[in-house]
Design a protein around this motif. Structure first.
Motif, PDB file in Angstrom:
ATOM      1  N   PRO A  20     -13.697  41.203  -0.992  1.00  0.00           N
ATOM      2  CA  PRO A  20     -12.303  41.607  -0.998  1.00  0.00           C
ATOM      3  C   PRO A  20     -11.959  42.407   0.250  1.00  0.00           C
ATOM      4  N   GLY A  21     -10.661  42.493   0.569  1.00  0.00           N
ATOM      5  CA  GLY A  21     -10.055  43.242   1.659  1.00  0.00           C
ATOM      6  C   GLY A  21     -10.922  43.961   2.660  1.00  0.00           C
ATOM      7  N   ALA A  22     -11.295  45.204   2.367  1.00  0.00           N
ATOM      8  CA  ALA A  22     -12.025  46.033   3.327  1.00  0.00           C
ATOM      9  C   ALA A  22     -13.383  45.433   3.669  1.00  0.00           C
ATOM     10  N   VAL A  23     -14.035  44.841   2.686  1.00  0.00           N
ATOM     11  CA  VAL A  23     -15.338  44.225   2.947  1.00  0.00           C
ATOM     12  C   VAL A  23     -15.160  43.027   3.868  1.00  0.00           C
ATOM     13  N   SER A  24     -14.081  42.268   3.696  1.00  0.00           N
ATOM     14  CA  SER A  24     -13.799  41.124   4.561  1.00  0.00           C
ATOM     15  C   SER A  24     -13.577  41.593   5.992  1.00  0.00           C
ATOM     16  N   GLU A  25     -12.835  42.668   6.164  1.00  0.00           N
ATOM     17  CA  GLU A  25     -12.600  43.201   7.513  1.00  0.00           C
ATOM     18  C   GLU A  25     -13.904  43.716   8.113  1.00  0.00           C
ATOM     19  N   SER A  26     -14.767  44.273   7.288  1.00  0.00           N
ATOM     20  CA  SER A  26     -16.075  44.719   7.761  1.00  0.00           C
ATOM     21  C   SER A  26     -16.902  43.522   8.228  1.00  0.00           C
ATOM     22  N   ALA A  27     -16.839  42.421   7.489  1.00  0.00           N
ATOM     23  CA  ALA A  27     -17.553  41.202   7.891  1.00  0.00           C
ATOM     24  C   ALA A  27     -16.993  40.689   9.202  1.00  0.00           C
ATOM     25  N   ARG A  28     -15.677  40.754   9.381  1.00  0.00           N
ATOM     26  CA  ARG A  28     -15.064  40.301  10.627  1.00  0.00           C
ATOM     27  C   ARG A  28     -15.516  41.180  11.792  1.00  0.00           C
ATOM     28  N   SER A  29     -15.549  42.493  11.576  1.00  0.00           N
ATOM     29  CA  SER A  29     -16.019  43.406  12.631  1.00  0.00           C
ATOM     30  C   SER A  29     -17.470  43.121  12.988  1.00  0.00           C
ATOM     31  N   TRP A  30     -18.284  42.872  11.975  1.00  0.00           N
ATOM     32  CA  TRP A  30     -19.689  42.561  12.213  1.00  0.00           C
ATOM     33  C   TRP A  30     -19.804  41.272  13.020  1.00  0.00           C
ATOM     34  N   ALA A  31     -19.025  40.249  12.651  1.00  0.00           N
ATOM     35  CA  ALA A  31     -19.071  38.966  13.355  1.00  0.00           C
ATOM     36  C   ALA A  31     -18.640  39.126  14.811  1.00  0.00           C
ATOM     37  N   VAL A  32     -17.586  39.901  15.049  1.00  0.00           N
ATOM     38  CA  VAL A  32     -17.136  40.134  16.421  1.00  0.00           C
ATOM     39  C   VAL A  32     -18.231  40.853  17.210  1.00  0.00           C
ATOM     40  N   GLY A  33     -18.864  41.839  16.593  1.00  0.00           N
ATOM     41  CA  GLY A  33     -19.958  42.546  17.263  1.00  0.00           C
ATOM     42  C   GLY A  33     -21.113  41.619  17.616  1.00  0.00           C
ATOM     43  N   MET A  34     -21.452  40.727  16.707  1.00  0.00           N
ATOM     44  CA  MET A  34     -22.534  39.787  16.988  1.00  0.00           C
ATOM     45  C   MET A  34     -22.148  38.816  18.098  1.00  0.00           C
ATOM     46  N   LEU A  35     -20.905  38.373  18.109  1.00  0.00           N
ATOM     47  CA  LEU A  35     -20.451  37.486  19.182  1.00  0.00           C
ATOM     48  C   LEU A  35     -20.423  38.221  20.518  1.00  0.00           C
ATOM     49  N   MET A  36     -20.067  39.514  20.500  1.00  0.00           N
ATOM     50  CA  MET A  36     -20.094  40.304  21.735  1.00  0.00           C
ATOM     51  C   MET A  36     -21.502  40.335  22.308  1.00  0.00           C
TER      52      MET A  36
END
Length: 168
Positions: A20-36
């Motif tokens: 849900p919501g905040a966890v999804s945004e956390s997953a998105r932040s994690w994915a962006v960090g991994m792509l960086m």
């Protein structure tokens, strides 16, 4: 067994964790960090890569991010998402424009080495805490510095150029 039997209340039919919501945004932040760290690139380019992969896979960014998180935990990433991520990473690594134009002064090897060290330290910090905005900014700053020092428009090329330049 059918997908319905394999899916738990915490996962969907493809095995991707529901969030849900905040966890999804956390997953998105994690994915962006991994792509960086993968490209390597600043957050803006990593976010573009995630968005490009989502469009290519026909999914939302959150769904692609959740698949990346699940993949890091051993769940196979669906082939369409993996292919889209690979294409996005290859595109992000492709240098834009000409390699160099005009004459310029090269930095000292000490300055280039210091900038590389700062970049690698920032990547380690980001890997340890993918959701930390300070870690993302540190990688952005280090990549920007390398691009300017090495006169490269692409972070990938700037890092490679700096590594070649500082090699003994």
């Amino acid at each position: 067994m059918t997908a319905e039997l394999l899916a738990s209340p915490r996962t969907d039919e493809s095995g991707i964790p529901r969030a849900p919501g905040a966890v999804s945004e956390s997953a998105r932040s994690w994915a962006v960090g991994m792509l960086m760290a993968t490209v390597p690139s600043p957050a803006r380019l990593a976010e573009q890569a995630l968005s490009t992969a989502a469009v290519q896979a026909g999914l939302s960014e959150i769904e692609v991010a959740r698949a990346m998180v699940a993949g890091s935990r051993g769940t196979p990433i669906p082939a369409a998402i993996e292919e889209a991520l690979n294409d996005a990473v290859r595109a992000a690594r492709r240098p834009v424009g000409s390699r160099r134009s005009g004459s310029f002064l090269m930095p000292t090897r000490v300055d280039a080495d210091r900038a590389l060290t700062r970049f690698f330290d920032a990547r380690v910090r980001l890997y340890a805490a993918p959701g930390d905005p300070g870690a993302r900014r540190a990688v952005d700053d280090a990549v920007y510095t390398l691009c300017v020092l090495m006169a490269q428009p692409s972070p990938y090329e700037a890092v490679n150029e700096a590594v070649r330049y500082t090699a003994p």
